[in-house]
Design an enzyme around this catalytic site. Structure first.
Site, short mmCIF file in Angstrom:
data_model
loop_
_atom_site.label_atom_id
_atom_site.label_comp_id
_atom_site.label_asym_id
_atom_site.label_seq_id
_atom_site.Cartn_x
_atom_site.Cartn_y
_atom_site.Cartn_z
N ASP A 212 -23.39 38.32 -53.57
CA ASP A 212 -22.79 39.78 -52.88
C ASP A 212 -24.48 39.97 -52.51
O ASP A 212 -25.41 40.55 -52.63
CB ASP A 212 -21.97 39.66 -53.92
CG ASP A 212 -22.69 39.76 -55.87
OD1 ASP A 212 -22.64 38.32 -55.85
OD2 ASP A 212 -23.87 40.66 -55.71
N ASP A 214 -25.22 42.39 -55.29
CA ASP A 214 -24.27 43.65 -56.06
C ASP A 214 -23.80 44.58 -56.72
O ASP A 214 -23.33 44.91 -55.96
CB ASP A 214 -25.94 43.57 -57.16
CG ASP A 214 -26.51 43.29 -58.47
OD1 ASP A 214 -25.69 42.99 -59.44
OD2 ASP A 214 -27.36 44.43 -58.91
N1 LIG Z 1 -24.40 40.83 -58.41
C1 LIG Z 1 -24.60 40.01 -59.99
N2 LIG Z 1 -25.19 39.61 -60.83
C2 LIG Z 1 -25.79 38.79 -62.35
N3 LIG Z 1 -24.84 37.39 -61.23
C3 LIG Z 1 -24.76 36.86 -60.07
N4 LIG Z 1 -24.02 35.82 -59.90
C4 LIG Z 1 -23.49 36.40 -58.68
N5 LIG Z 1 -23.91 37.54 -58.25
C5 LIG Z 1 -24.59 37.86 -59.03
#
Ligand SMILES: Nc1ncnc2[nH]cnc12
Ligand SMILES: CSC[C@H]1O[C@H](OP(=O)(O)O)[C@H](O)[C@@H]1O
Length: 290
Positions: A212, A214
């Site tokens: 992703d 974030d």
């Molecule tokens: N955006 C994110 N923040 C922290 N850990 C993650 N693991 C996968 N995506 C994450």
């Protein structure tokens, strides 16, 4: 005694290695408690490897609940010298897209509640950690990714992994702060593991699998578990292919690593003066220096 020189810690989405053959489930105890799950020892490409699901095979442990010391100690008990972490991460850079792979070479610690050392109780050690990832093992990972030409996957060699406490994902202000630090990806697990692996003189490197953006990206919704899960499945398939290729490379040509002698100049307490009980607890790590 069951042994493996290569260990794999599978993170979110990677709960088993499908290609493992002649499997044995090894339930290990350590002076630091029980690992996240039984360790699965089996052969991959004819080489014995040890696999552990970091959060347990049914994902029941939060990042803050992970028994990092026990996990690394258990790998050491099996004779692991090279430890590969496969981990889900969020991207902090536009050019690092979901499904891409990153092999980080730096970490930033934003955890608050983790035990990241085996030492204390009368024995003090300070390992060098300027280069927290084994460069040779990281190179093996990058070579393996490049050799596979995976669909839709760009490899980013090097980069900084921010390790946050969680379990909630970051706020936008935090995410933008990490971007201002030029960090590359964010996750919740790898830094304590890297420190403990170094103390255990195990070469460690991370295959970070992007799920992703974030929450900082203006054109993408903030990260949710639902969003992450879709990409985890694809990442888990790719990760297994990469790991298989790395195991083959390592079996043919295991690289020398400075991590394998990390404690040589790190222990400040004369072991002749150290408490017997602590020496016993740390025997597996200290025995070559006693
Ligand atoms: N955006 C994110 N923040 C922290 N850990 C993650 N693991 C996968 N995506 C994450
Ligand atoms: C499922 S998203 C958050 C979760 O995923 C990552 O775990 P791992 O490093 O074990 O793959 C991240 O660190 C969080 O624990």
């Amino acid at each position: 005694m069951t042994e493996a020189k290569i260990g794999i810690i599978g993170g979110s989405g990677l709960y088993q290695m499908e290609a493992l053959q002649d499997i044995e489930e090894v339930q290990l105890e350590t002076p630091f408690g029980s690992p996240s799950d039984a360790i699965i020892v089996g052969t991959l490409e004819g080489t014995q490897v040890a696999f552990l699901a970091r959060h347990g095979r049914h994902h029941h442990l939060m990042p803050s609940e992970l028994p990092f010391q026990a996990n690394i100690h258990a790998m050491k008990q099996l004779g692991v010298e090279y430890l590969i972490s496969a981990s889900a991460v969020g991207s902090l850079k536009a050019e690092v897209k979901p499904l891409d792979m990153v092999v980080p070479d730096q970490f930033i610690d934003r955890t608050k509640n983790r035990v990241s050392t085996f030492f204390g109780d009368g024995i003090v050690a300070h390992i060098a950690f300027g280069d927290p990832v084994c460069p040779q093992l990281a190179q093996e990972l990058a070579t393996a990714v490049a050799s596979l030409n995976l669909d839709q996957v760009t490899l980013h060699q090097g980069g900084t992994y921010v390790c946050m406490e969680g379990p909630a994902f970051s706020t936008k202000a935090e995410s933008n702060l990490y971007r201002s630090w030029d960090a590359t990806v964010i996750g919740m697990t790898n830094l304590p593991e890297a420190k403990l692996a170094r103390e255990a003189e195990i070469a460690y490197a991370t295959l970070a699998l992007v799920t992703d953006y974030d929450c900082w990206h203006p054109d993408h919704d903030s990260v949710t578990v639902e969003m992450v899960i879709g990409n985890l499945r694809k990442n888990a398939i790719n990760a297994q292919r990469v790991i298989q290729a790395v195991v083959k490379q390592l079996a043919q040509n295991p690289p020398a690593s400075e991590a394998h002698s990390a404690l040589q100049y790190a222990i400040l307490t004369p072991l002749s003066q150290a408490p017997e009980q602590t020496k016993e607890k740390l025997h597996l790590l200290l025995k070559k220096y006693l």
